[in-house]
Design a protein around this motif. Structure first.
Motif, short mmCIF file in Angstrom:
data_model
loop_
_atom_site.label_atom_id
_atom_site.label_comp_id
_atom_site.label_asym_id
_atom_site.label_seq_id
_atom_site.Cartn_x
_atom_site.Cartn_y
_atom_site.Cartn_z
N VAL A 61 21.91 -22.79 30.69
CA VAL A 61 21.73 -21.56 31.60
C VAL A 61 22.93 -21.00 32.25
O VAL A 61 23.19 -19.91 32.20
CB VAL A 61 20.77 -21.87 32.39
CG1 VAL A 61 20.39 -20.88 33.54
CG2 VAL A 61 19.35 -22.48 31.72
N ASN A 62 23.72 -21.83 32.86
CA ASN A 62 25.08 -21.29 33.38
C ASN A 62 25.96 -20.77 32.47
O ASN A 62 26.33 -19.51 32.93
CB ASN A 62 25.62 -22.65 34.26
CG ASN A 62 25.14 -23.01 35.15
OD1 ASN A 62 24.24 -22.43 35.89
ND2 ASN A 62 25.37 -24.10 35.76
N GLU A 63 26.12 -21.31 31.06
CA GLU A 63 26.91 -20.47 30.23
C GLU A 63 26.35 -19.17 29.91
O GLU A 63 27.05 -18.36 29.58
CB GLU A 63 27.23 -21.65 29.04
CG GLU A 63 28.01 -22.64 29.32
CD GLU A 63 28.29 -23.55 28.21
OE1 GLU A 63 27.80 -23.09 26.85
OE2 GLU A 63 28.96 -24.74 28.27
N THR A 64 25.11 -19.26 29.57
CA THR A 64 24.45 -17.84 29.38
C THR A 64 24.50 -16.88 30.25
O THR A 64 24.97 -15.67 29.96
CB THR A 64 22.95 -18.09 28.91
OG1 THR A 64 22.90 -19.10 27.93
CG2 THR A 64 22.15 -17.00 28.40
N PHE A 65 24.38 -17.44 31.42
CA PHE A 65 24.69 -16.33 32.64
C PHE A 65 26.02 -15.73 32.73
O PHE A 65 26.26 -14.70 32.82
CB PHE A 65 24.08 -17.08 34.01
CG PHE A 65 24.38 -16.01 34.97
CD1 PHE A 65 23.40 -14.99 35.28
CD2 PHE A 65 25.28 -16.39 35.95
CE1 PHE A 65 23.74 -14.36 36.46
CE2 PHE A 65 25.50 -15.40 37.05
CZ PHE A 65 24.84 -14.51 37.26
N MET A 66 26.85 -16.82 32.61
CA MET A 66 28.33 -16.33 32.62
C MET A 66 28.88 -15.50 31.68
O MET A 66 29.57 -14.36 31.78
CB MET A 66 29.22 -17.43 32.79
CG MET A 66 29.17 -18.25 34.06
SD MET A 66 29.10 -17.31 35.43
CE MET A 66 30.85 -16.85 35.58
N LYS A 67 28.05 -15.50 30.54
CA LYS A 67 28.60 -14.74 29.30
C LYS A 67 27.84 -13.34 29.48
O LYS A 67 28.44 -12.04 29.16
CB LYS A 67 27.68 -15.29 27.90
CG LYS A 67 28.69 -16.33 27.59
CD LYS A 67 28.38 -17.55 26.33
CE LYS A 67 29.18 -18.52 25.98
NZ LYS A 67 28.81 -19.18 25.01
N LEU A 92 38.83 -13.51 34.43
CA LEU A 92 39.51 -14.58 34.50
C LEU A 92 38.73 -15.85 35.29
O LEU A 92 38.54 -16.87 34.92
CB LEU A 92 40.83 -14.70 35.27
CG LEU A 92 41.65 -16.02 35.46
CD1 LEU A 92 41.85 -16.59 33.97
CD2 LEU A 92 42.75 -15.67 36.06
N SER A 93 38.10 -15.48 36.28
CA SER A 93 36.96 -16.16 37.04
C SER A 93 35.85 -16.80 36.14
O SER A 93 35.56 -17.90 36.09
CB SER A 93 36.46 -15.54 38.39
OG SER A 93 35.56 -14.80 38.17
N VAL A 94 35.33 -15.97 35.02
CA VAL A 94 34.29 -16.29 34.26
C VAL A 94 34.78 -17.19 33.25
O VAL A 94 34.16 -18.10 32.95
CB VAL A 94 33.77 -14.96 33.53
CG1 VAL A 94 32.80 -15.36 32.31
CG2 VAL A 94 32.97 -14.13 34.66
N THR A 95 36.18 -16.81 32.71
CA THR A 95 36.63 -17.79 31.78
C THR A 95 37.03 -19.10 32.37
O THR A 95 36.70 -20.10 31.62
CB THR A 95 37.90 -17.30 31.34
OG1 THR A 95 37.79 -15.81 30.97
CG2 THR A 95 38.88 -18.22 30.52
N ASN A 96 37.33 -19.26 33.45
CA ASN A 96 37.63 -20.55 34.48
C ASN A 96 36.39 -21.32 34.39
O ASN A 96 36.17 -22.55 34.14
CB ASN A 96 38.24 -20.39 35.80
CG ASN A 96 39.76 -19.85 35.52
OD1 ASN A 96 40.43 -20.29 34.77
ND2 ASN A 96 40.26 -19.30 36.53
N ALA A 97 35.13 -20.50 34.86
CA ALA A 97 33.77 -20.92 34.94
C ALA A 97 33.32 -21.64 33.71
O ALA A 97 32.86 -22.67 33.77
CB ALA A 97 32.65 -20.07 35.60
N LEU A 98 33.54 -20.92 32.68
CA LEU A 98 32.94 -21.48 31.26
C LEU A 98 34.07 -22.75 30.97
O LEU A 98 33.29 -23.37 30.09
CB LEU A 98 33.09 -20.19 30.27
CG LEU A 98 32.02 -19.38 30.44
CD1 LEU A 98 32.40 -18.01 29.53
CD2 LEU A 98 30.55 -19.67 30.16
#
Length: 100
Positions: A61-67, A92-98
């Protein structure tokens, strides 16, 4: 209280400690959360969970949301609603979160 609720509330408190002027600018760039007015209800729903959530499910769910977030940032950059100077740190923050 499920750990996801504790972590969310802790993170929310950290967010609210950001100076108002900075937080307002960030909210202008990113836009209002579509779930903002439902946060209390969502937290209450999560607190009623009898079992911890499956970590694999939470990750998916987190990965889908971040995408979705990343796609929205790119949309705003490409439409000129956000400059690359503003958008690149957010991307960059999204990339780091993923990558976690």
């Amino acid at each position: 209280t499920p750990i996801i609720v504790v972590e969310f509330l802790t993170t929310r408190q950290m967010y609210l400690r950001i100076p108002d002027s900075v937080r307002t600018r960030l909210e202008m760039m990113v836009g209002e959360s579509p779930l903002e007015d439902q946060l209390d209800e969502l937290v209450e729903l999560l607190e009623q969970q009898e079992h911890e959530l499956d970590p694999k499910f939470v990750r998916a769910v987190n990965e889908t949301f971040m995408k979705f977030v990343r796609a929205e940032y790119w949309r705003r950059i490409l439409n000129g609603e956000m400059s690359t100077v503003e958008g690149m740190p957010l991307l960059l923050s999204v990339t780091n979160a993923l990558s976690v």
